[in-house]
Design an enzyme around this catalytic site. Structure first.
Site, mmCIF file in Angstrom:
data_model
loop_
_atom_site.group_PDB
_atom_site.id
_atom_site.type_symbol
_atom_site.label_atom_id
_atom_site.label_comp_id
_atom_site.label_asym_id
_atom_site.label_seq_id
_atom_site.Cartn_x
_atom_site.Cartn_y
_atom_site.Cartn_z
ATOM 1 N N LYS A 214 0.829 -1.112 -0.069
ATOM 2 C CA LYS A 214 -0.004 0.019 0.126
ATOM 3 C C LYS A 214 0.820 1.225 0.115
ATOM 4 O O LYS A 214 2.045 1.181 0.270
ATOM 5 C CB LYS A 214 -1.112 -0.072 1.049
ATOM 6 C CG LYS A 214 -1.991 -1.156 0.959
ATOM 7 C CD LYS A 214 -3.178 -0.814 1.941
ATOM 8 C CE LYS A 214 -4.191 -1.762 1.634
ATOM 9 N NZ LYS A 214 -5.417 -1.953 2.857
ATOM 10 N N ARG A 248 -3.444 -9.964 5.340
ATOM 11 C CA ARG A 248 -3.928 -10.065 3.837
ATOM 12 C C ARG A 248 -2.863 -9.327 3.018
ATOM 13 O O ARG A 248 -2.359 -8.353 3.107
ATOM 14 C CB ARG A 248 -5.043 -9.098 3.669
ATOM 15 C CG ARG A 248 -5.769 -9.284 2.268
ATOM 16 C CD ARG A 248 -6.968 -8.436 2.339
ATOM 17 N NE ARG A 248 -7.824 -8.446 1.165
ATOM 18 C CZ ARG A 248 -7.359 -7.380 -0.007
ATOM 19 N NH1 ARG A 248 -6.478 -6.803 0.465
ATOM 20 N NH2 ARG A 248 -8.142 -7.534 -0.962
#
Length: 272
Positions: A214, A248
């Site tokens: 991210k 995740r």
């Protein structure tokens, strides 16, 4: 916690959820697994690398992406969920905030709903999950970053999500919480969340960290999305040290090793 047919010891272990995006525009892997054959190959790769769950998503949630209608999302995810369910003995999560998609995904073989809006976008989602009797991952999210007292606001908003779940009848042993790294937060706020992951355990539910590749990693390291794996491994180690139950990620193999190493360190004898 039971997800599908698998028992998860969420208070003593940490599990790896592998990402399978069936989208043309996801920030990291958009367009790679859009057809059935490519998606099945990637699912097999995730399974062989040791994924404990596969999370199938049909709508990109990166900033600036165009929302996808329910019918299009169904066309993307349902055939792939059916395919993965037929070929592999692994729990499947569906990454959606739409109750209609969640319902059909579970009918197709999914056994978990991963709602990035924490039951707050679709008023029918909480009741749908409760009726289906499946597990859910409920993420903290907001339209824009809060201007002050961020962590207090995030915890209060997460508590609102939990209340929605309980009012709808979702059982406690079906709930996982996700602090929502990268959603409605600034760079500094994302770092604060990762540093204080253990705070989210105060609600008494397992916590999932989804920080893989991210922007917080890209900004910290000044790297493009395809060079953020080392940074992701550090966030996974942080998740282990903070007592999270799930991570995740895109790269299952590397993160499985990171989890194993971090747990080895945690298990070493303390010097007194």
């Amino acid at each position: 916690m039971v997800i599908g047919q698998k028992e998860f010891d969420v208070w003593n272990e940490i599990y790896v959820m592998g990402i399978l995006n069936i989208t043309p525009d996801s920030f990291s892997d958009g367009g790679r697994y859009h057809d059935r054959e490519a998606a099945l190959r990637q699912a097999e790769k995730l399974v062989l690398e040791g994924a404990d769950i596969i999370d199938v998503g049909g709508e990109s949630t990166r900033p600036g992406c165009k929302p996808v209608g329910e019918e299009e999302e169904l066309e993307r995810v349902i055939p792939i969920i059916q395919l993965v369910h037929e070929h592999f003995d692994i729990p499947i999560s569906v990454d959606t905030y739409k109750s209609g998609v969640a319902r059909q995904a579970v009918e197709a073989g999914a056994s978990m709903v991963n709602d990035i809006w924490g039951l707050k976008r679709d008023k029918d989602m909480a009741r749908t999950i409760a009726k289906l009797g499946v597990c859910c991952c409920l993420m903290h999210n907001r339209q824009s970053p809060v201007s002050h007292h961020f962590m207090n606001a995030a915890l209060e908003e997460m508590n609102e999500t939990i209340l929605l779940a309980k009012q709808a009848g979702i059982k406690d042993d079906k709930i996982v919480l996700d602090p929502g790294v990268g959603f409605g937060k600034t760079y500094e706020m994302n770092l604060e969340v990762i540093k204080n992951l253990s705070v989210f355990k105060r609600f008494g539910y397992p916590v999932l960290l989804g920080a893989s590749r991210k922007s917080v990693i890209g900004l910290a390291l000044n790297l493009p999305v395809d060079k953020r794996e080392e940074g992701t491994l550090v966030t996974t180690a942080a998740a282990v040290f903070s007592g999270c139950s799930f991570v995740r990620v895109h790269d299952v193999a590397g993160n499985k090793r990171a989890v194993k190493m971090a747990r080895a360190i945690m298990g070493a004898r303390e010097f007194a």
